[in-house]
Motif scaffolding. Structure first.
Motif, PDB file in Angstrom:
ATOM      1  N   LEU A  38      26.746  28.343  57.014  1.00 38.34           N
ATOM      2  CA  LEU A  38      27.746  27.622  57.804  1.00 38.34           C
ATOM      3  C   LEU A  38      28.491  26.617  56.935  1.00 38.34           C
ATOM      4  CD1 LEU A  38      28.973  27.095  60.615  1.00 38.34           C
ATOM      5  CD2 LEU A  38      27.155  25.414  60.984  1.00 38.34           C
ATOM      6  N   GLY A  39      27.744  25.898  56.094  1.00 39.77           N
ATOM      7  CA  GLY A  39      28.373  24.955  55.174  1.00 39.77           C
ATOM      8  C   GLY A  39      29.288  25.639  54.179  1.00 39.77           C
ATOM      9  N   LEU A  40      28.879  26.811  53.716  1.00 37.89           N
ATOM     10  CA  LEU A  40      29.731  27.567  52.797  1.00 37.89           C
ATOM     11  C   LEU A  40      31.033  27.965  53.473  1.00 37.89           C
ATOM     12  CD1 LEU A  40      30.264  29.088  50.167  1.00 37.89           C
ATOM     13  CD2 LEU A  40      28.936  30.994  51.074  1.00 37.89           C
ATOM     14  N   GLY A  41      30.952  28.440  54.709  1.00 36.37           N
ATOM     15  CA  GLY A  41      32.170  28.793  55.434  1.00 36.37           C
ATOM     16  C   GLY A  41      33.063  27.600  55.663  1.00 36.37           C
ATOM     17  N   CYS A  42      32.473  26.436  55.927  1.00 33.17           N
ATOM     18  CA  CYS A  42      33.261  25.222  56.149  1.00 33.17           C
ATOM     19  C   CYS A  42      33.979  24.753  54.882  1.00 33.17           C
ATOM     20  CB  CYS A  42      32.361  24.101  56.667  1.00 33.17           C
ATOM     21  SG  CYS A  42      31.816  24.303  58.377  1.00 33.17           S
ATOM     22  N   ALA A  43      33.507  25.182  53.737  1.00 24.26           N
ATOM     23  CA  ALA A  43      34.141  24.790  52.473  1.00 24.26           C
ATOM     24  C   ALA A  43      35.308  25.681  52.092  1.00 24.26           C
ATOM     25  CB  ALA A  43      33.105  24.805  51.354  1.00 24.26           C
ATOM     26  N   VAL A  44      35.503  26.788  52.799  1.00 25.72           N
ATOM     27  CA  VAL A  44      36.558  27.747  52.461  1.00 25.72           C
ATOM     28  C   VAL A  44      37.804  27.445  53.282  1.00 25.72           C
ATOM     29  CG1 VAL A  44      37.218  30.180  52.465  1.00 25.72           C
ATOM     30  CG2 VAL A  44      34.880  29.529  51.877  1.00 25.72           C
ATOM     31  N   GLU A  45      38.923  27.297  52.593  1.00 24.72           N
ATOM     32  CA  GLU A  45      40.212  27.125  53.253  1.00 24.72           C
ATOM     33  C   GLU A  45      41.007  28.419  53.129  1.00 24.72           C
ATOM     34  OE1 GLU A  45      42.342  23.740  51.962  1.00 24.72           O
ATOM     35  OE2 GLU A  45      40.722  22.315  52.393  1.00 24.72           O
ATOM     36  N   LEU A  46      41.613  28.833  54.225  1.00 24.03           N
ATOM     37  CA  LEU A  46      42.303  30.119  54.251  1.00 24.03           C
ATOM     38  C   LEU A  46      43.469  30.148  53.266  1.00 24.03           C
ATOM     39  CD1 LEU A  46      42.318  30.860  58.095  1.00 24.03           C
ATOM     40  CD2 LEU A  46      40.813  31.800  56.337  1.00 24.03           C
ATOM     41  N   GLY A  47      44.155  29.015  53.106  1.00 25.06           N
ATOM     42  CA  GLY A  47      45.274  28.977  52.163  1.00 25.06           C
ATOM     43  C   GLY A  47      44.824  29.211  50.736  1.00 25.06           C
ATOM     44  N   GLN A  48      43.737  28.526  50.349  1.00 29.29           N
ATOM     45  CA  GLN A  48      43.197  28.722  49.004  1.00 29.29           C
ATOM     46  C   GLN A  48      42.667  30.129  48.822  1.00 29.29           C
ATOM     47  OE1 GLN A  48      40.238  25.702  48.693  1.00 29.29           O
ATOM     48  NE2 GLN A  48      41.704  24.015  48.595  1.00 29.29           N
ATOM     49  N   LEU A  49      42.079  30.667  49.883  1.00 24.59           N
ATOM     50  CA  LEU A  49      41.562  32.029  49.806  1.00 24.59           C
ATOM     51  C   LEU A  49      42.693  33.022  49.564  1.00 24.59           C
ATOM     52  CD1 LEU A  49      39.071  33.841  50.060  1.00 24.59           C
ATOM     53  CD2 LEU A  49      39.507  33.967  52.512  1.00 24.59           C
ATOM     54  N   GLY A  50      43.827  32.820  50.232  1.00 21.12           N
ATOM     55  CA  GLY A  50      44.975  33.697  50.020  1.00 21.12           C
ATOM     56  C   GLY A  50      45.503  33.614  48.603  1.00 21.12           C
ATOM     57  N   GLN A  51      45.536  32.399  48.040  1.00 16.28           N
ATOM     58  CA  GLN A  51      46.001  32.237  46.664  1.00 16.28           C
ATOM     59  C   GLN A  51      45.077  32.946  45.681  1.00 16.28           C
ATOM     60  OE1 GLN A  51      46.364  28.037  45.963  1.00 16.28           O
ATOM     61  NE2 GLN A  51      47.998  27.759  47.475  1.00 16.28           N
ATOM     62  N   GLN A  52      43.779  32.839  45.901  1.00 10.36           N
ATOM     63  CA  GLN A  52      42.829  33.488  45.001  1.00 10.36           C
ATOM     64  C   GLN A  52      42.896  35.010  45.105  1.00 10.36           C
ATOM     65  OE1 GLN A  52      40.892  32.162  42.666  1.00 10.36           O
ATOM     66  NE2 GLN A  52      41.569  30.083  43.074  1.00 10.36           N
ATOM     67  N   LEU A  53      43.174  35.507  46.302  1.00 17.36           N
ATOM     68  CA  LEU A  53      43.270  36.957  46.466  1.00 17.36           C
ATOM     69  C   LEU A  53      44.518  37.510  45.784  1.00 17.36           C
ATOM     70  CD1 LEU A  53      42.114  37.419  50.172  1.00 17.36           C
ATOM     71  CD2 LEU A  53      40.836  37.916  48.074  1.00 17.36           C
ATOM     72  N   ARG A  54      45.565  36.703  45.729  1.00 19.86           N
ATOM     73  CA  ARG A  54      46.778  37.150  45.012  1.00 19.86           C
ATOM     74  C   ARG A  54      46.553  37.163  43.503  1.00 19.86           C
ATOM     75  NH1 ARG A  54      49.297  34.214  49.271  1.00 19.86           N
ATOM     76  NH2 ARG A  54      49.308  32.292  48.031  1.00 19.86           N
ATOM     77  N   ARG A  55      45.674  36.310  43.025  1.00 16.94           N
ATOM     78  CA  ARG A  55      45.311  36.282  41.597  1.00 16.94           C
ATOM     79  C   ARG A  55      43.783  36.228  41.512  1.00 16.94           C
ATOM     80  NH1 ARG A  55      44.669  32.386  37.478  1.00 16.94           N
ATOM     81  NH2 ARG A  55      45.456  33.059  35.455  1.00 16.94           N
ATOM     82  N   PRO A  56      43.142  37.382  41.689  1.00 14.63           N
ATOM     83  CA  PRO A  56      41.694  37.403  41.967  1.00 14.63           C
ATOM     84  C   PRO A  56      40.807  37.210  40.737  1.00 14.63           C
ATOM     85  CG  PRO A  56      42.549  39.634  41.929  1.00 14.63           C
ATOM     86  CD  PRO A  56      43.734  38.732  41.705  1.00 14.63           C
ATOM     87  N   VAL A  57      41.070  36.151  39.945  1.00 15.53           N
ATOM     88  CA  VAL A  57      40.213  35.885  38.799  1.00 15.53           C
ATOM     89  C   VAL A  57      38.830  35.439  39.266  1.00 15.53           C
ATOM     90  CG1 VAL A  57      39.924  34.481  36.721  1.00 15.53           C
ATOM     91  CG2 VAL A  57      42.193  35.296  37.366  1.00 15.53           C
ATOM     92  N   GLY A  58      38.806  34.563  40.289  1.00 19.39           N
ATOM     93  CA  GLY A  58      37.520  34.091  40.801  1.00 19.39           C
ATOM     94  C   GLY A  58      36.676  35.219  41.358  1.00 19.39           C
ATOM     95  N   LEU A  59      37.316  36.148  42.064  1.00 18.32           N
ATOM     96  CA  LEU A  59      36.607  37.296  42.614  1.00 18.32           C
ATOM     97  C   LEU A  59      36.026  38.163  41.506  1.00 18.32           C
ATOM     98  CD1 LEU A  59      35.899  39.022  45.117  1.00 18.32           C
ATOM     99  CD2 LEU A  59      38.102  40.160  44.826  1.00 18.32           C
ATOM    100  N   LEU A  60      36.794  38.384  40.455  1.00 18.48           N
ATOM    101  CA  LEU A  60      36.331  39.205  39.329  1.00 18.48           C
ATOM    102  C   LEU A  60      35.174  38.533  38.602  1.00 18.48           C
ATOM    103  CD1 LEU A  60      36.680  41.682  37.528  1.00 18.48           C
ATOM    104  CD2 LEU A  60      38.428  40.419  36.244  1.00 18.48           C
ATOM    105  N   LEU A  61      35.275  37.217  38.395  1.00 18.93           N
ATOM    106  CA  LEU A  61      34.208  36.497  37.711  1.00 18.93           C
ATOM    107  C   LEU A  61      32.927  36.492  38.546  1.00 18.93           C
ATOM    108  CD1 LEU A  61      36.223  33.476  36.282  1.00 18.93           C
ATOM    109  CD2 LEU A  61      35.164  35.305  34.969  1.00 18.93           C
ATOM    110  N   ALA A  62      33.076  36.354  39.868  1.00 22.06           N
ATOM    111  CA  ALA A  62      31.904  36.410  40.742  1.00 22.06           C
ATOM    112  C   ALA A  62      31.241  37.781  40.671  1.00 22.06           C
ATOM    113  CB  ALA A  62      32.311  36.088  42.179  1.00 22.06           C
ATOM    114  N   LEU A  63      32.054  38.825  40.622  1.00 20.89           N
ATOM    115  CA  LEU A  63      31.526  40.180  40.528  1.00 20.89           C
ATOM    116  C   LEU A  63      30.765  40.388  39.221  1.00 20.89           C
ATOM    117  CD1 LEU A  63      31.384  43.176  41.454  1.00 20.89           C
ATOM    118  CD2 LEU A  63      33.611  43.499  40.374  1.00 20.89           C
ATOM    119  N   LEU A  64      31.377  39.984  38.117  1.00 19.26           N
ATOM    120  CA  LEU A  64      30.759  40.202  36.809  1.00 19.26           C
ATOM    121  C   LEU A  64      29.535  39.310  36.606  1.00 19.26           C
ATOM    122  CD1 LEU A  64      33.941  40.472  34.540  1.00 19.26           C
ATOM    123  CD2 LEU A  64      32.504  42.328  35.385  1.00 19.26           C
TER     124      LEU A  64
END
Length: 358
Positions: A38-64
């Motif tokens: 629940l705390g993790l979800g509360c830390a996520v902002e939809l605007g920031q999430l959209g920006q990261q998805l457009r440039r998914p470096v964080g997603l790639l680093l999390a995967l690797l």
């Protein structure tokens, strides 16, 4: 099955089944996991999430980091230290877990990129729904002929992971509707991490007796020390390969080495038979202890020695950007003023004929 280490790890497992406190411990672990997600979800902002998805470096680093580097590291350590199937499953399970909330707190203390930290934690948690059972299945093949691995409850692991999506989604909704309440919930989840670990250590010691830690092989202690330390180093190296600035390298380092020990503990406690978990249940707690201590030393070293030098690099990059921006503005100003006459220029033009006449 298993060798001497396996017997010592599983030998105390019957205590969990014999004590009524085991039921309360299961409830505590489940509630702690829900609060954390629940705390993790509360830390996520939809605007920031959209920006990261457009440039998914964080997603790639999390995967690797979380599903390539850490599972492979856990597998290699289990082979190097010749662990039996009981200890190996505990180590693999911890290595295949997504990132934990501890990394978000530590990223603040080392002046890291908080947006990157939160996105990496959230991304690895969502990816774990599919990749964690896959990694467990792939890396447990070495111990496939043992009874414990044949009983490895991949379906229950997936079910536990799926159940975390509800509190995460609720947290995102709270952030969207009530930002102040979301900030409070994030703080509560971070404090619950510390309180839960302390309670688990106390209750586990009560259930299994004071000699529990002495029954855990030295090889398991060595892995609990080396695994987060190697994870921090792998994360930093991974960020260096991607040519990220120093504050992002520190963030990726912490994200890679810090595992979600609440999730690992919940899976061990809720999906394995009580007679099998025994001392194996202690590994994520030991990992949490050493990952926190090593991250604390990382923060202390940064505060004492590296803070000024580390801050110069990103500031230098910003200065270069500011200089180029100023030059661009000056060029734009020159272009717009071309062909016009300012007040000073006009007065100077008027003065010239007077001086000539004199």
């Amino acid at each position: 099955g298993g060798g001497l280490d396996g017997g010592s790890l599983a030998g105390d497992g019957e205590a969990f089944g014999d004590r009524s406190l085991s039921q309360g411990l299961s409830v505590l672990v489940g509630l702690a996991l829900c609060v954390t997600m629940l705390g993790l979800g509360c830390a996520v902002e939809l605007g920031q999430l959209g920006q990261q998805l457009r440039r998914p470096v964080g997603l790639l680093l999390a995967l690797l980091g979380q599903f390539v580097a850490m599972p492979l590291l856990a597998f290699l350590l289990a082979l190097i230290f010749a662990l039996d199937e009981v200890a190996a499953v505990a180590v693999l399970l911890c290595g295949c877990c997504p990132g934990g909330n501890l990394s978000n707190l530590m990223s603040v203390l080392v002046d890291g990129d908080m947006n990157l930290s939160i996105i990496m934690t959230a991304s690895s948690t969502l990816l774990a729904l599919f990749l964690m059972p896959l990694c467990l299945w792939v890396y447990s093949r070495h111990w496939i002929n043992t009874a414990l691995v044949r009983l490895l409850p991949l379906g229950a692991v997936s079910l536990t992971l799926g159940s975390t999506l509800l509190p995460i989604g609720l947290g995102v909704l709270i952030r969207y509707r009530h930002p102040r309440a979301a900030d409070l919930m994030v703080k509560i989840s971070l404090w619950s991490l510390l309180v839960t670990l302390v309670i688990l250590f106390i209750l586990t010691g009560t259930m299994l007796g004071p000699d529990l830690l002495a029954h855990i092989p030295a090889s398991v202690y060595a892995i609990a020390v080396l695994m987060p330390l190697a994870g921090y180093a792998l994360g930093y190296g991974l960020a260096t390969v991607f040519k990220m600035p120093p504050h992002c390298r520190r963030t990726v380092s912490l994200e890679t080495g810090c595992q979600n020990v609440q999730l690992c503990t919940a899976i061990l406690k809720l999906t394995f038979p009580p007679e099998l978990i025994g001392s194996m249940y202690m590994f994520p707690l030991l990992y949490a202890l050493f990952q926190s201590a090593e991250a604390g030393l990382f923060v202390l070293a940064y505060k004492m020695y590296g803070r000024d030098s580390y801050k110069q690099d990103p500031l230098g990059e910003e200065e270069d950007t500011d200089i180029s921006y100023k030059k661009l503005k000056e060029e734009e100003a020159a272009d717009t003023s071309y062909g016009t006459v300012t007040t000073e220029e006009h007065s100077s033009l008027q003065m010239e004929p007077t001086q000539t006449a004199l």
